[in-house]
Write an enzyme that holds these catalytic residues in place. Structure first.
Site, PDB file in Angstrom:
ATOM      1  N   LYS A 289      50.106 -39.241  14.989  1.00  0.00           N
ATOM      2  CA  LYS A 289      49.936 -39.630  13.588  1.00  0.00           C
ATOM      3  C   LYS A 289      51.100 -40.533  13.215  1.00  0.00           C
ATOM      4  O   LYS A 289      52.260 -40.170  13.405  1.00  0.00           O
ATOM      5  CB  LYS A 289      49.916 -38.374  12.714  1.00  0.00           C
ATOM      6  CG  LYS A 289      49.325 -38.537  11.320  1.00  0.00           C
ATOM      7  CD  LYS A 289      47.806 -38.616  11.369  1.00  0.00           C
ATOM      8  CE  LYS A 289      47.205 -38.482   9.981  1.00  0.00           C
ATOM      9  NZ  LYS A 289      47.300 -37.112   9.439  1.00  0.00           N
ATOM     10  N   HIS A 290      50.802 -41.710  12.704  1.00  0.00           N
ATOM     11  CA  HIS A 290      51.835 -42.675  12.318  1.00  0.00           C
ATOM     12  C   HIS A 290      52.816 -42.933  13.462  1.00  0.00           C
ATOM     13  O   HIS A 290      54.034 -42.963  13.273  1.00  0.00           O
ATOM     14  CB  HIS A 290      52.560 -42.212  11.058  1.00  0.00           C
ATOM     15  CG  HIS A 290      51.654 -42.041   9.881  1.00  0.00           C
ATOM     16  ND1 HIS A 290      50.959 -43.086   9.313  1.00  0.00           N
ATOM     17  CD2 HIS A 290      51.300 -40.933   9.189  1.00  0.00           C
ATOM     18  CE1 HIS A 290      50.224 -42.636   8.312  1.00  0.00           C
ATOM     19  NE2 HIS A 290      50.402 -41.340   8.212  1.00  0.00           N
ATOM     20  N   HIS A 538      62.818 -47.094  17.955  1.00  0.00           N
ATOM     21  CA  HIS A 538      62.840 -47.472  16.538  1.00  0.00           C
ATOM     22  C   HIS A 538      61.554 -48.154  16.115  1.00  0.00           C
ATOM     23  O   HIS A 538      60.777 -48.566  16.950  1.00  0.00           O
ATOM     24  CB  HIS A 538      64.026 -48.395  16.261  1.00  0.00           C
ATOM     25  CG  HIS A 538      65.352 -47.698  16.432  1.00  0.00           C
ATOM     26  ND1 HIS A 538      66.198 -47.976  17.480  1.00  0.00           N
ATOM     27  CD2 HIS A 538      65.951 -46.727  15.702  1.00  0.00           C
ATOM     28  CE1 HIS A 538      67.280 -47.203  17.365  1.00  0.00           C
ATOM     29  NE2 HIS A 538      67.148 -46.445  16.322  1.00  0.00           N
TER      30      HIS A 538
END
Length: 538
Positions: A289-290, A538
């Site tokens: 998710k995300h 990141h």
């Protein structure tokens, strides 16, 4: 010094009387050539293209008739001649150009149809160095660029998919093409040429192991225009680079609506994660998710692994992406469709699994034909204002690392297995990353926090939520292990893991306070190993 334009206005309509066709991809060639000839267009062609047109009974002139020079050197030299390039580059309303064309008997060419040697395909096939070099097209790009530059008078077509548009435009304008249409064709031609050269330059960098070429070029072909990007007010498109790495870009979509920008981003993250797990050793499932995992597990079957992964965070899994590392079977498919899922991606899927998923018409099912190699070389690219950040792919895999036990107590065999599992997962969690794992499954994940101790606490909190959802008395983190993607700068992150019930830790090490962290682990009887490798993401 820049060349100064004579500012000769371009005509709107240019009649197409002569066309040069030289194509590697002969899809639709004969029908297109027949339609042009039917409109009275004189056809000029080269090599195999000319033979194919002539064999279809269509009148065609060999390019050597324009140049007065035969094709030589295995066809390497055939169109690199003033008789061709003068016909493409001549500004017909410039008296000097017109006189030069007249004196040198250069006949103007109004339409050029060129697609290039299949360099990208040959590169992907793993062909040897000489074969790849031989498929670097020279004459083709030269004609494409010349025609595109002189779009004031010449139309350039680089793909068979544009044949119909050209014929429709000729019909609409009684045998002519408009300036606006020629401009659009020119823009596409320069984009194609740029992507082609980008592929060549990338191949050279890889073949010669040049880590940082002075000039970097990346190219791609538009696969789809999306409804929007990350948010509805952002425009987005999906481009394919031609990289053969199995994943969302190379997958076949068997069903479901179009993938969104966020779907593609999350599905790529999910499949790269399950690629860390050898399907011959265990079935693996990742729920994303995300771009962060909310549950990852290995098991004897995909169904077993999915149940364990789902138990880590059943709330966040709703509307997530599911990736598996084996052929998706019916038993796993039945479980996955019980909650709302956006995408399933797998190397393959059984016919029965496909039928089960078909009942959910909006659920996308992607099959890739293989898994990405987590240890393979490659580069990743990120845009910043005014530039690109290019780095080698994070190809470090835990099985190849020299793990160093730094505490008095060494991890047990079971702990060591879970530590390796947790570190594989941590590699794919946004930094700062903390992953609790037990029995081959994540039981708590903390991602993307500004401090590592916050990630530790969030992961423990998520584990408590999962414990309550499962109706268990003891926290799932009790007896677990914990992985950190980077070193613990202070002992507080470790102590948070101890408080959650973890018994072993894996981390890169390298902090100025490693001794303090090791001492804290020893005080609490915690086993800890250093990997020497960090996995910031990141």
């Amino acid at each position: 010094m820049a060349v100064v334009s004579k500012k000769i206005p371009a005509p709107d309509l240019v009649p197409v009387r002569r066309a040069l066709l030289s194509v590697s991809d002969k899809t639709g060639l004969i029908d297109f050539a027949k339609a042009l000839a039917g409109r009275g267009v004189e056809l000029v062609s080269t090599g195999g293209t000319a033979k194919a047109i002539a064999a279809a009974g269509i009148a065609v002139r060999d390019v050597s008739e324009l140049t007065g020079f035969p094709e030589i050197m295995d066809g390497r030299v055939k169109t690199l001649h003033p008789g061709v390039h003068g016909a493409l580059l001549g500004v017909r309303d410039d008296p000097e150009h017109a006189e030069a064309m007249r004196q040198n008997r250069i006949e103007p060419i109004d339409l050029v149809v060129v697609n290039l040697y299949p360099f990208e395909e040959v590169r992907r096939s793993g062909a040897d160095y000489p074969s790849v070099v031989e498929n670097i097209d020279i004459g083709g790009p030269a004609m494409v660029r010349a025609s595109a530059k002189n779009h004031a008078y010449v139309a350039i077509v680089t793909e068979p998919e544009d044949y119909v548009a050209v014929l429709n435009a000729l019909e609409l304008n009684t045998g002519s093409l408009t300036l606006e249409f020629r401009k659009k064709l020119a823009a596409k031609a320069f984009s194609r040429s740029a992507a082609y050269d980008a592929a060549i330059s990338q191949w050279f960098a890889e073949a010669l192991e040049i880590e940082h070429p002075t000039w970097r070029a990346f190219g791609g072909r538009l696969e789809s225009v999306m409804r929007y990007g990350e948010n509805p007010h952002q425009a987005a498109g999906f481009y394919l680079t031609g990289d053969a790495r199995p994943g969302v870009a190379t997958a076949r979509q068997l069903q479901g609506k179009q993938l969104s920008y966020n779907n593609i981003n999350d599905t790529d993250a999910a499949f790269e994660l399950v690629g860390e797990f050898d399907p011959a050793r265990a079935a693996a499932v990742a729920i994303i998710k995300h771009a962060n995992p909310c549950g990852v597990a290995v098991g004897a079957s995909l169904r077993d692994a999915y149940a364990k992964a789902l138990a880590c965070d059943p709330v966040s899994a709703f509307g997530g992406i599911v990736a598996v590392n084996r052929l998706l079977d019916a038993e796993a498919a039945e479980e996955i469709v019980k909650i709302f899922t956006e995408v399933i991606i797998a190397p393959e899927a059984s016919e029965e699994a496909v039928r089960i998923i078909a009942a959910k018409k909006n659920l996308r099912l992607l099959v890739t034909g293989g898994l990405p190699d987590p240890a393979a070389a490659g580069v990743t690219v990120k845009s910043v204002a005014g530039g690109l950040l290019v780095q080698s792919r994070d190809s470090a895999v835990v099985d190849a690392l020299d793990l160093k036990v730094v505490t008095r107590r060494a991890p047990s065999e079971a702990e060591l297995s879970d530590l390796a599992f947790a570190f594989r997962v941590a590699k794919h969690v946004k930094s700062n990353a903390i992953v609790y794992a037990k029995d081959g499954a994540t039981v708590g994940v903390g991602a993307g926090q500004m401090s590592r101790v916050d990630s530790s606490r969030i992961a423990a909190r998520k584990a408590l939520d999962a414990t309550e959802a499962a109706g268990l008395a003891e926290p799932l983190t009790k007896g677990s292990v914990v992985a950190s993607d980077a070193f613990f700068p202070f002992a507080d992150g470790l102590l948070a893991a101890v408080e959650a019930g973890a018994t072993a830790v894996i981390q890169p090490g390298g902090s100025m306070r490693d001794d303090e962290v090791i001492a804290a682990a020893d005080r609490h009887g915690i086993a800890m190993v250093f990997t020497g490798v960090r996995h910031f993401r990141h």
